[in-house]
Design an enzyme around this catalytic site. Structure first.
Site, PDB file in Angstrom:
ATOM      1  N   ARG A 127      -3.450   2.026   6.193  1.00 51.97           N
ATOM      2  CA  ARG A 127      -4.038   2.195   7.514  1.00 51.97           C
ATOM      3  C   ARG A 127      -3.835   3.654   7.937  1.00 51.97           C
ATOM      4  NH1 ARG A 127      -6.350  -1.825   6.618  1.00 51.97           N
ATOM      5  NH2 ARG A 127      -6.500  -3.748   7.877  1.00 51.97           N
ATOM      6  N   GLU A 140     -11.390   5.415  12.855  1.00 51.92           N
ATOM      7  CA  GLU A 140     -12.432   5.343  11.828  1.00 51.92           C
ATOM      8  C   GLU A 140     -13.772   5.099  12.511  1.00 51.92           C
ATOM      9  OE1 GLU A 140     -11.392   2.300   9.017  1.00 51.92           O
ATOM     10  OE2 GLU A 140      -9.612   3.367   8.316  1.00 51.92           O
ATOM     11  N   HIS A 159     -13.285   3.772   4.348  1.00 54.80           N
ATOM     12  CA  HIS A 159     -12.602   2.487   4.188  1.00 54.80           C
ATOM     13  C   HIS A 159     -13.332   1.623   3.148  1.00 54.80           C
ATOM     14  CE1 HIS A 159      -9.602  -0.211   6.534  1.00 54.80           C
ATOM     15  NE2 HIS A 159      -9.642  -0.563   5.261  1.00 54.80           N
TER      16      HIS A 159
END
Length: 328
Positions: free
Chosen positions: A244, A273, A292
């Site tokens: 993360r 993000e 991601h």
């Protein structure tokens, strides 16, 4: 719910940026009556009573007290991934709602992403691709020299299911493997991948040529890697984050990359993000950033949905959830 009627499953949307994939819909419709958030909001009073389960796709829909109060018969929430840091687990449990994630479906694909980032950074693939497609193709060979992976030391922080699969892959690349974890792996597991346990994270940071973060985001791991930890790393080292974004102090990372404290970084996760388009990390040549990607393959995403269905059906039938997550 009338006898023979499929249970109602709430999803954010079908398709779009945060919707379940169209290719998954036929499988889901075999087991559930699908209802989107838009349909729910248009008829909240009647639809809310019928919903028995929620399937989160990329953290959507947002689960808050208001939503839970409007779904009096919801029994389970299934998450499309492993990380649950976007959920208030204690709040959800207070409504007697069970929660499940999808660890089996994501581990191999996420491990692949980690190794892909390691290799791409080591061999400077993004930089040399840009050179290869540039009009002039002018470059100095000394400027594109990479780092040898075979024989290098990989330090894995977080040796759970994904971390261990990374170690399996790293062994195939003839890397030396160190790891730090809350609990030590069994000796047989360590020997199978040639991994050495580091009780102290500092020792791992000081010895590793590549440091890969594979931990869950918790209060204990928030900004786990900051200025002090980066300064412990070798100036030739690379930091790889597939956990993360908030596990790393990004301001400290920018400074470390700009001043040569470490060689490079490869990040599949950031905070937030996506990053603001003017963020300093986006301007550095010694950084690779991916959006991601972790589990984003056709097979892995379908497996996630299969695992979610398995957990939801178990909850609705009063059976143990294969991947239940309990509030700590």
């Amino acid at each position: 719910m009338e006898e023979g009627e499929l249970p109602w499953l709430l999803v954010n949307e079908v398709g779009g940026i945060r919707g379940i994939l169209h290719s998954h819909v036929p499988f889901l419709k075999k087991h559930f009556h699908l209802i989107t958030m838009k349909e729910f909001l248009e008829n909240r009073k009647d639809v809310g009573k019928k919903v028995q389960a929620i399937y989160l796709w990329w953290h959507k829909p947002v689960i808050d007290k208001e939503l839970l109060q409007s779904l009096p018969n919801v029994k389970v929430i299934a998450n499309s991934g492993v990380g649950m840091d976007h959920l208030d687990l204690k709040l959800i449990a207070s409504f007697c709602v069970k929660m499940a994630n999808a660890p089996r479906a994501v581990s191999s694909t996420t491990a692949d992403t980690g190794m892909a980032l390691l290799l791409a950074s080591a061999r400077r693939l993004v930089e040399v691709h840009n050179i290869s497609v540039s009009p002039s193709m002018d470059y100095c060979e000394a400027d594109i020299l990479g780092v040898k992976v075979a024989g290098a030391t990989l330090g894995i922080i977080g040796m759970g299911r994904i971390g261990y699969k990374i170690a399996v892959r790293a062994k195939a690349f003839e890397m030396n493997i160190l790891y730090h974890n809350r609990t030590r792996r069994r000796v047989q597991e360590e020997q199978a991948v040639g991994a050495t346990y580091c009780k102290k994270i500092d020792s791992l940071l000081q010895q590793s040529d590549f440091v890969m973060l594979v931990v869950s985001l918790t209060p204990q791991t928030h900004k786990l890697i900051g200025k002090r930890e980066l300064e412990l790393m070798k100036p030739t080292a690379t930091l790889i984050n597939i956990s993360r974004g908030a596990v790393v102090d990004q301001e400290a990372l920018v400074a470390a990359l700009q001043t040569g404290v470490i060689r490079a970084a490869a990040l599949d996760v950031t905070s937030p993000e996506p990053l603001p388009r003017d963020h300093a990390l986006l301007k550095l040549k010694n950084v690779i950033i991916t959006p991601h990607l972790g589990i984003k393959t056709d097979k892995a995403t379908y497996m996630i949905t299969e695992e979610a269905v398995e957990n939801i059906l178990a909850a609705l039938n009063g059976l143990p959830l294969p991947s239940e997550v309990l509030p700590s």
